[in-house]
Design a protein around this motif. Sequence first.
Motif, PDB file in Angstrom:
ATOM      1  N   ASP A  51      65.772  63.049  27.122  1.00  0.00           N
ATOM      2  CA  ASP A  51      66.527  63.482  28.294  1.00  0.00           C
ATOM      3  C   ASP A  51      65.643  63.484  29.536  1.00  0.00           C
ATOM      4  O   ASP A  51      66.073  63.070  30.622  1.00  0.00           O
ATOM      5  CB  ASP A  51      67.117  64.875  28.070  1.00  0.00           C
ATOM      6  N   PHE A  52      64.406  63.932  29.386  1.00  0.00           N
ATOM      7  CA  PHE A  52      63.470  63.936  30.513  1.00  0.00           C
ATOM      8  C   PHE A  52      63.210  62.517  30.997  1.00  0.00           C
ATOM      9  O   PHE A  52      63.233  62.244  32.200  1.00  0.00           O
ATOM     10  CB  PHE A  52      62.157  64.610  30.111  1.00  0.00           C
ATOM     11  N   ALA A  53      62.980  61.589  30.061  1.00  0.00           N
ATOM     12  CA  ALA A  53      62.716  60.200  30.440  1.00  0.00           C
ATOM     13  C   ALA A  53      63.926  59.591  31.150  1.00  0.00           C
ATOM     14  O   ALA A  53      63.768  58.843  32.122  1.00  0.00           O
ATOM     15  CB  ALA A  53      62.350  59.382  29.203  1.00  0.00           C
ATOM     16  N   LEU A  54      65.123  59.898  30.669  1.00  0.00           N
ATOM     17  CA  LEU A  54      66.330  59.388  31.333  1.00  0.00           C
ATOM     18  C   LEU A  54      66.478  59.968  32.733  1.00  0.00           C
ATOM     19  O   LEU A  54      66.873  59.252  33.670  1.00  0.00           O
ATOM     20  CB  LEU A  54      67.563  59.691  30.479  1.00  0.00           C
ATOM     21  N   ASP A  55      66.150  61.249  32.900  1.00  0.00           N
ATOM     22  CA  ASP A  55      66.205  61.854  34.231  1.00  0.00           C
ATOM     23  C   ASP A  55      65.190  61.220  35.168  1.00  0.00           C
ATOM     24  O   ASP A  55      65.485  60.960  36.341  1.00  0.00           O
ATOM     25  CB  ASP A  55      65.955  63.363  34.147  1.00  0.00           C
ATOM     26  N   VAL A  56      63.986  60.975  34.660  1.00  0.00           N
ATOM     27  CA  VAL A  56      62.949  60.329  35.477  1.00  0.00           C
ATOM     28  C   VAL A  56      63.397  58.929  35.869  1.00  0.00           C
ATOM     29  O   VAL A  56      63.263  58.520  37.023  1.00  0.00           O
ATOM     30  CB  VAL A  56      61.604  60.291  34.724  1.00  0.00           C
ATOM     31  N   ARG A  57      63.962  58.199  34.935  1.00  0.00           N
ATOM     32  CA  ARG A  57      64.434  56.829  35.210  1.00  0.00           C
ATOM     33  C   ARG A  57      65.540  56.847  36.270  1.00  0.00           C
ATOM     34  O   ARG A  57      65.528  56.030  37.181  1.00  0.00           O
ATOM     35  CB  ARG A  57      64.933  56.189  33.910  1.00  0.00           C
ATOM     36  N   ALA A  58      66.480  57.777  36.146  1.00  0.00           N
ATOM     37  CA  ALA A  58      67.553  57.879  37.138  1.00  0.00           C
ATOM     38  C   ALA A  58      66.980  58.230  38.508  1.00  0.00           C
ATOM     39  O   ALA A  58      67.416  57.680  39.537  1.00  0.00           O
ATOM     40  CB  ALA A  58      68.572  58.917  36.699  1.00  0.00           C
ATOM     41  N   GLY A  59      66.012  59.133  38.550  1.00  0.00           N
ATOM     42  CA  GLY A  59      65.365  59.482  39.807  1.00  0.00           C
ATOM     43  C   GLY A  59      64.629  58.309  40.416  1.00  0.00           C
ATOM     44  O   GLY A  59      64.638  58.120  41.648  1.00  0.00           O
ATOM     45  N   MET A  60      63.983  57.512  39.569  1.00  0.00           N
ATOM     46  CA  MET A  60      63.275  56.327  40.056  1.00  0.00           C
ATOM     47  C   MET A  60      64.251  55.336  40.678  1.00  0.00           C
ATOM     48  O   MET A  60      63.987  54.775  41.750  1.00  0.00           O
ATOM     49  CB  MET A  60      62.504  55.655  38.919  1.00  0.00           C
ATOM     50  N   VAL A  61      65.361  55.099  40.004  1.00  0.00           N
ATOM     51  CA  VAL A  61      66.356  54.158  40.515  1.00  0.00           C
ATOM     52  C   VAL A  61      66.930  54.658  41.832  1.00  0.00           C
ATOM     53  O   VAL A  61      67.077  53.888  42.799  1.00  0.00           O
ATOM     54  CB  VAL A  61      67.467  53.935  39.461  1.00  0.00           C
ATOM     55  N   GLN A  62      67.210  55.960  41.892  1.00  0.00           N
ATOM     56  CA  GLN A  62      67.748  56.534  43.119  1.00  0.00           C
ATOM     57  C   GLN A  62      66.743  56.416  44.254  1.00  0.00           C
ATOM     58  O   GLN A  62      67.083  56.017  45.364  1.00  0.00           O
ATOM     59  CB  GLN A  62      68.121  57.994  42.897  1.00  0.00           C
ATOM     60  N   GLU A  74      67.215  44.140  50.391  1.00  0.00           N
ATOM     61  CA  GLU A  74      68.440  43.966  49.618  1.00  0.00           C
ATOM     62  C   GLU A  74      68.483  44.979  48.503  1.00  0.00           C
ATOM     63  O   GLU A  74      67.489  45.197  47.820  1.00  0.00           O
ATOM     64  CB  GLU A  74      68.479  42.561  49.008  1.00  0.00           C
ATOM     65  N   ALA A  75      69.621  45.581  48.315  1.00  0.00           N
ATOM     66  CA  ALA A  75      69.753  46.576  47.248  1.00  0.00           C
ATOM     67  C   ALA A  75      69.820  45.876  45.906  1.00  0.00           C
ATOM     68  O   ALA A  75      70.564  44.933  45.713  1.00  0.00           O
ATOM     69  CB  ALA A  75      71.001  47.410  47.467  1.00  0.00           C
ATOM     70  N   ALA A  76      69.008  46.350  44.974  1.00  0.00           N
ATOM     71  CA  ALA A  76      69.016  45.805  43.614  1.00  0.00           C
ATOM     72  C   ALA A  76      70.083  46.542  42.812  1.00  0.00           C
ATOM     73  O   ALA A  76      70.450  47.666  43.137  1.00  0.00           O
ATOM     74  CB  ALA A  76      67.650  46.006  42.971  1.00  0.00           C
ATOM     75  N   PRO A  77      70.601  45.910  41.765  1.00  0.00           N
ATOM     76  CA  PRO A  77      71.580  46.623  40.933  1.00  0.00           C
ATOM     77  C   PRO A  77      70.972  47.909  40.379  1.00  0.00           C
ATOM     78  O   PRO A  77      69.824  47.935  39.982  1.00  0.00           O
ATOM     79  CB  PRO A  77      71.898  45.646  39.805  1.00  0.00           C
ATOM     80  N   ALA A  78      71.757  48.971  40.370  1.00  0.00           N
ATOM     81  CA  ALA A  78      71.241  50.285  39.989  1.00  0.00           C
ATOM     82  C   ALA A  78      70.881  50.382  38.524  1.00  0.00           C
ATOM     83  O   ALA A  78      69.993  51.120  38.147  1.00  0.00           O
ATOM     84  CB  ALA A  78      72.257  51.359  40.347  1.00  0.00           C
ATOM     85  N   ASP A  79      71.531  49.639  37.659  1.00  0.00           N
ATOM     86  CA  ASP A  79      71.280  49.784  36.226  1.00  0.00           C
ATOM     87  C   ASP A  79      70.671  48.528  35.624  1.00  0.00           C
ATOM     88  O   ASP A  79      71.032  48.110  34.545  1.00  0.00           O
ATOM     89  CB  ASP A  79      72.565  50.169  35.496  1.00  0.00           C
ATOM     90  N   ARG A  80      69.751  47.931  36.343  1.00  0.00           N
ATOM     91  CA  ARG A  80      69.110  46.742  35.785  1.00  0.00           C
ATOM     92  C   ARG A  80      68.177  47.141  34.650  1.00  0.00           C
ATOM     93  O   ARG A  80      67.631  48.233  34.636  1.00  0.00           O
ATOM     94  CB  ARG A  80      68.360  45.975  36.857  1.00  0.00           C
ATOM     95  N   GLU A  81      68.000  46.238  33.736  1.00  0.00           N
ATOM     96  CA  GLU A  81      67.169  46.501  32.565  1.00  0.00           C
ATOM     97  C   GLU A  81      65.708  46.233  32.894  1.00  0.00           C
ATOM     98  O   GLU A  81      65.382  45.461  33.796  1.00  0.00           O
ATOM     99  CB  GLU A  81      67.600  45.598  31.405  1.00  0.00           C
TER     100      GLU A  81
END
Length: 115
Positions: A51-62, A74-81
């Motif tokens: 859960d912590f890693a997912l929160d960090v990843r979401a924060g990074m993307v944001q 240019e905005a990159a797709p938010a959920d790129r792999e």
Amino acid sequence: MFRRTFWFTAGAAAGVWATTKVNRKLRQLTPESLAAQAANKAIETGHRLKDFALDVRAGMVQREAELGEALGLEAAPADRELPAQRGRAALGNTPYNTTHPHAHPTRSYNRNEDH
């Protein structure tokens, strides 16, 4: 007479209660129970780390989107792999060691091989 019966019953009930508590605690301290408790704690910790890693990843993307917007990129797709991990093919298809001048073309050079 009733007083003796009352205290006898109270003592018996206290003895049953104490025996039950002690037996329950002893069952909690068996190796199998301790191993199960440790496994449950490890699984719980793993879920928390995920859960912590997912929160960090979401924060990074944001934050990346915010920085891209602030810099006018240019905005990159938010959920790129994440990029795939490279395998041996990225290192080249040489089946032998080319760093040693006397390396045999069909096998790697190992100076300790014959010792």
